[in-house]
Design a protein around this motif. Structure first.
Motif, PDB file in Angstrom:
ATOM      1  N   GLY A  52      12.480 -30.573  14.674  1.00 17.85           N
ATOM      2  CA  GLY A  52      12.479 -32.035  14.656  1.00 17.85           C
ATOM      3  C   GLY A  52      11.151 -32.616  15.107  1.00 17.85           C
ATOM      4  N   GLU A  67      17.047 -28.358   9.945  1.00 18.56           N
ATOM      5  CA  GLU A  67      16.241 -29.117  10.904  1.00 18.56           C
ATOM      6  C   GLU A  67      16.445 -30.626  10.754  1.00 18.56           C
ATOM      7  N   SER A 101      10.047 -26.314  18.019  1.00 23.90           N
ATOM      8  CA  SER A 101      11.195 -27.058  18.513  1.00 23.90           C
ATOM      9  C   SER A 101      11.560 -28.015  17.393  1.00 23.90           C
ATOM     10  N   GLU A 135      15.154 -36.759  15.346  1.00 22.26           N
ATOM     11  CA  GLU A 135      13.727 -37.070  15.178  1.00 22.26           C
ATOM     12  C   GLU A 135      13.320 -37.050  13.706  1.00 22.26           C
ATOM     13  N   ASP A 173      18.954 -32.202  10.687  1.00 24.34           N
ATOM     14  CA  ASP A 173      20.023 -32.721  11.558  1.00 24.34           C
ATOM     15  C   ASP A 173      19.458 -33.356  12.825  1.00 24.34           C
ATOM     16  N   GLU A 174      18.259 -32.950  13.212  1.00 24.81           N
ATOM     17  CA  GLU A 174      17.677 -33.499  14.441  1.00 24.81           C
ATOM     18  C   GLU A 174      17.388 -34.986  14.257  1.00 24.81           C
TER      19      GLU A 174
END
Ligand SMILES: Cc1ncc(C[n+]2csc(CCOP(=O)(O)OP(=O)(O)O)c2C)c(N)n1
Ligand SMILES: [Mg+2]
Length: 891
Positions: free
Chosen positions: A198, A235, A196, A240, A237-238
């Motif tokens: 981030g 990734e 998943s 987290e 962009d997340e």
């Protein structure tokens, strides 16, 4: 030095030219250090004079490490290339073959193809499997690259051909390999669930921090261990990934942390930053937060071109191209690159005038060049005082022929026969056309130089990776006895306290326990005062890696704000996500470090499951243990705070996590029994489970634990107060503080309506349901045998009448028992949005106060023909339960 003649950069400004030349001279004669000092002094001077000093977070679009500072590659390049080709083949073939056989089964071939060099350099030279007795480096793999990780393990002889052939066929006789890194599914292999997007980067930061916490508290020996996190550029962009935790890593000086961002310029749909440059964007973000940034953009072939770029036009061209163009350069061919990239300026065209198109096309990206990658890793290893991020430019779908760098490459699962044979030939896999077209796995003989080299490298680095310690329980661990919680079992002797206060004193005592005390990890996202935990802050201190550098203003007070290098509390600030990442590091330490750390993450329950639910799911996948303590629980018990704070549903969500045991205790002794039993089951017995326990802030007298109710508390229900005198004709279920409302209703019914009721404390509808479902399943599978009786029904055996179940949570919580209780069950709960008001009004609004429970009982008895309907109707008016007001579920 990559610097170009000043004239190329500032052709029209004589004054500037002079300055640059003077600066060049300083560097030539006194070195780059003096250059830095000069610039710093000038900047200070400019600032003092009120000159606007521009902030530049980007450096030129070239490799951070100049060629002059590179060290030679220590490995056998040809051999490693050969091994990498074998892995590439097996990774691609694994996915291809399975999709041919079982269309739609999925998998990815383009992520690993871009990542291979980045991983292989690590495997051959950097990733240590252990440091003596201590575990080795922790690697968070990009989830979509798992076929490559499997392919290597297959070549190493750790996975059988059968396992590989059952990739994504986990439910076969020989269980195959799981799609992604899932410790739940491959407990001896994967440590960190990352797929998943981030969550891996976030968890890796807190892992590195937790490692320091364990070291600073003297619980593990300091080692050179690193946490490596491989991250997709998409990734990032997340939230987290680039959230506040980046600053935490820098602030905490986590030089045990290395991020490697696989900048293949693409995500699933297309380019990550087609109109810009992801590497520049990330460089600015990471540099801005104090990370050490190493860019690995260009492969060695470019070195010579850059050296010949006397005009500076090559650098200019490199800087002006956007990622969409860079992607096209690799999706097309050498002629295209010559025309569109080099051809833009006569100076750049001249640089490659005598090159063939093929030579141009084979100019490599930095992240695919072992020499460049090795140097970046080495520099990251040597860097002290902070975390490092390596921004490595790669090619998505590298080597996949016509799929390379195409927008659709992420979704590519199968290849044509021609593409397969071409791939086979390009990477020199010695298998015939037919086997290639079938995507046959290929492993050279055990004594081949390739296998021997791989094994020798891994032996040198301490063994295979990834690997997870799946031993159950922790040897020698003995859970504290229930005696430890004696104070909690004795009740509050009439004093009004909350279950939260009860929990805090339990925690205080637990931390004093000579055996397990030091293993407790209290985690709080800036809510310690909300939960009355000031005394714990004083007792064990807040972890501060640098110690307390100031004299707290409240130092003269008993409960001052104490920070210490060996502090035990993780006070995370306002980040439930970060706290959950700490919970994850602590709750998996039993396996990762073989130290059974016992985290208690105490937070506002509203901001838990619905806010960081995915992190909790990953925690369960990682076989995390510990306690989530849902503070300020209950939609009507948390008064005043209103719609965004009052939680009436987190235990609905928690019921969806298979290893989460949810409890909603009414009294402190119930909480104590759950915590004691939880520690025993998780750490002593080695059960893969964790706990979610509700805490409330309503004060009331805590009764002493009635004898013999432990089993009921753990299984989910026990009779708390039987009807006095006559046999009960109605059963009242209560949970959390609403148990008190049920007790009041029992009194109202008896005194005003001569209806006798038993009152039950239901500590866990979830656990009751799970046990009953397991019985049902067994009964379904064994129709010829005597059926088993669910615990719920065994305790309700011989009790009569309808069941009115009320809690501070949604009606669906007790409704979970409907399959076994049928129409006997009447549920009351807090469906709908909360309101700002006090408990009395809130409970009346949601119809879960004592009067609502009593009228619900009478109403139901009337419908069953056991009570006069007219009297039941009148009871609503008498007890002040409105029948006119709107339905709270929709209000
Ligand atoms: C939270 C989350 N959202 C969406 C996805 C689906 N997804 C899988 S891979 C992918 C693209 C990945 O791109 P990138 O991070 O650049 O990795 P690459 O494969 O390019 O190395 C997406 C959107 C996911 N796995 N997790
Ligand atoms: Mg990408």
């Amino acid at each position: 030095m990559n610097a170009k003649p000043a004239a190329a950069l500032e052709p029209d400004h004589e004054e500037i030219l002079e300055w640059i030349e003077a600066f060049d001279e300083v560097i030539d004669q006194e070195g780059p250090g003096q250059g830095t000092r000069l610039l710093e002094a000038l900047t200070r001077r400019a600032q003092q004079s009120g000159v606007d000093v521009p902030v530049h977070l980007n450096t030129p679009y070239v490799n951070t490490i100049p060629v002059s500072e590179e060290v030679p590659y220590p490995g056998d390049r040809a051999m490693e290339r050969r091994i990498k080709s074998l892995i590439r083949w097996n990774a691609m073939a694994m996915v291809h073959r399975q999709n041919k056989k079982d269309p739609g089964i999925g998998g990815h071939i383009s992520t690993y193809s871009s990542l291979a060099t980045l991983l292989e350099v690590g495997y051959n030279h950097f990733f240590y499997a252990n440091y003596g007795d201590e575990p080795g480096d922790f690697v968070y793999f990009q989830g979509h690259a798992s076929p490559g990780v499997y392919a290597r393990a297959f070549l190493e002889g750790r996975l059988t051909q059968e396992q590989v052939e059952n990739y994504r066929h986990e439910l076969r006789d020989t269980p195959g390999l799981s799609s992604y890194p899932h410790p739940w599914l491959m407990p001896n292999f994967w440590r960190f669930p990352t797929v998943s997007m981030g969550l891996g980067p976030l968890n890796s930061i807190y892992q590195a921090r937790f490692m320091r916490y364990l070291e600073n508290r003297g619980l593990i020996k300091p080692t050179p261990r690193k946490v490596w996190a491989f991250i997709g550029d998409g990734e990032t962009d997340e939230p987290e990934v680039l959230g506040s935790q980046l600053t935490l890593a820098a602030r905490e000086k986590l030089d045990n942390l290395i991020f490697v961002v696989n900048c293949n310029l693409q995500r699933l749909d297309g380019p990550v930053r087609g109109n810009g440059k992801i590497i520049n964007e990330l460089e600015a973000a990471f540099r801005g937060t104090g990370w050490n940034v190493i860019k690995v953009i260009w492969g060695s072939g470019w070195d010579e071109l850059l050296a010949r770029d006397h005009s500076g036009m090559l650098l200019k061209r490199m800087e002006e191209c956007v990622d969409g163009e860079y992607q096209a350069f690799k999706a097309k061919d050498g002629a295209y690159v010559r025309k569109e990239f080099f051809g833009k300026y006569p100076e750049t065209a001249a640089l490659v005038a005598d090159w063939t198109d093929d030579e141009i096309f084979h100019l490599q990206r930095g992240g695919l060049d072992p020499q460049k990658v090795y140097n970046a890793y080495k520099r990251a290893m040597d860097h002290k005082g902070g975390p490092t991020v390596i921004l490595a430019k790669t090619i998505k779908g590298y080597g996949l022929g016509s799929a390379q760098a195409r927008n659709a490459t992420h979704q590519e699962k199968k290849m044509t026969d021609e593409a397969l044979t071409a791939f086979r030939s390009r990477f020199e896999i010695p298998i015939p056309d037919k086997a290639a077209q079938e995507g046959a796995p290929y492993r050279p003989p055990e004594d081949s130089p390739e296998i021997q080299y791989m094994l020798e490298r891994r032996k040198e680095l301490g063994g295979f990776m990834p690997k997870r310690d799946a031993r159950k329980g922790v040897r020698g661990f003995e859970a504290p006895s229930l005696e430890t919680f004696k104070e909690s079992l004795e009740g509050s002797k009439g004093r009004a306290v909350s279950t939260t206060m009860g929990f805090v004193s339990m925690l205080r005592n637990l931390m004093k326990d000579p055996k397990v005390g030091k293993l407790v990890v209290p985690i709080i996202p800036d809510e310690a005062r909300t939960f009355g935990m000031e005394s714990i802050i004083r007792q064990v201190g807040i972890y501060a890696s640098q110690g307390q550098l100031y004299k707290p203003h409240d130092v003269d007070m008993l409960l001052y704000y104490r920070e210490a290098k060996d502090g035990q509390i993780l006070e995370e600030g306002i980040t439930e996500a970060g706290s959950m990442a700490s919970m994850t590091a602590a709750g998996t330490a039993y396996s990762n470090y073989r130290i059974p750390m016992i985290p208690f993450f105490t937070y506002y329950s509203m901001f838990g499951f619905q806010r960081v639910g995915d992190l909790i799911w990953a925690f369960a996948d990682a076989r995390g243990k510990g306690f989530l303590m849902g503070g300020t629980g209950g939609r009507t018990t948390l008064a005043g705070e209103g719609l965004q704070h009052q939680d009436g549903h987190s235990i609905v969500v928690s019921s969806t996590v298979p290893t989460c045991a949810t409890y909603d205790p009414a009294y402190v002794y119930e909480t104590a029994v759950n915590i004691q039993d939880g520690i025993r089951r998780m750490y002593q017995e080695g059960e893969d489970r964790f706990y979610y326990i509700m805490l409330y802030n309503e004060d009331y007298a805590m009764p002493e634990m009635p004898a013999g109710c432990e089993e009921g508390i753990i299984k989910g229900i026990y009779k708390f107060k039987a009807a006095e005198g006559k046999k009960a004709t109605v059963q009242l279920f209560g949970s959390g503080p609403i148990l008190n409302e049920a007790l009041k209703a029992q009194q109202i019914l008896s005194e005003k309506y001569a209806v006798q009721a038993d009152v039950w404390s239901v500590t866990s509808y979830n656990e009751l349901r799970r046990e009953a479902l397991a019985c049902d399943r067994w009964n379904r599978l064994h129709p010829a045998e005597k059926p088993k009786q669910p615990y719920l029904l065994s305790v309700l055996d011989k009790v009569d009448g309808p069941i009115i179940a009320a809690s501070d949570y949604m009606k669906v919580v007790p409704d979970q028992l409907a399959p076994w209780l049928g129409t006997r069950l009447v549920t009351l709960g807090t469906d709908g949005f909360g309101r700002s008001d006090n408990r009395e009004h809130l409970r009346r609004h949601f119809e879960i106060n004592a009067e609502s429970i009593a009228t619900a009982a009478l109403s139901r008895l009337a419908r069953d023909g056991k009570f006069d309907p007219k009297k039941a109707q009148k009871a609503f008016a008498d007890l002040g339960v409105s029948i006119e007001k709107g339905d709270p579920a929709r209000a």
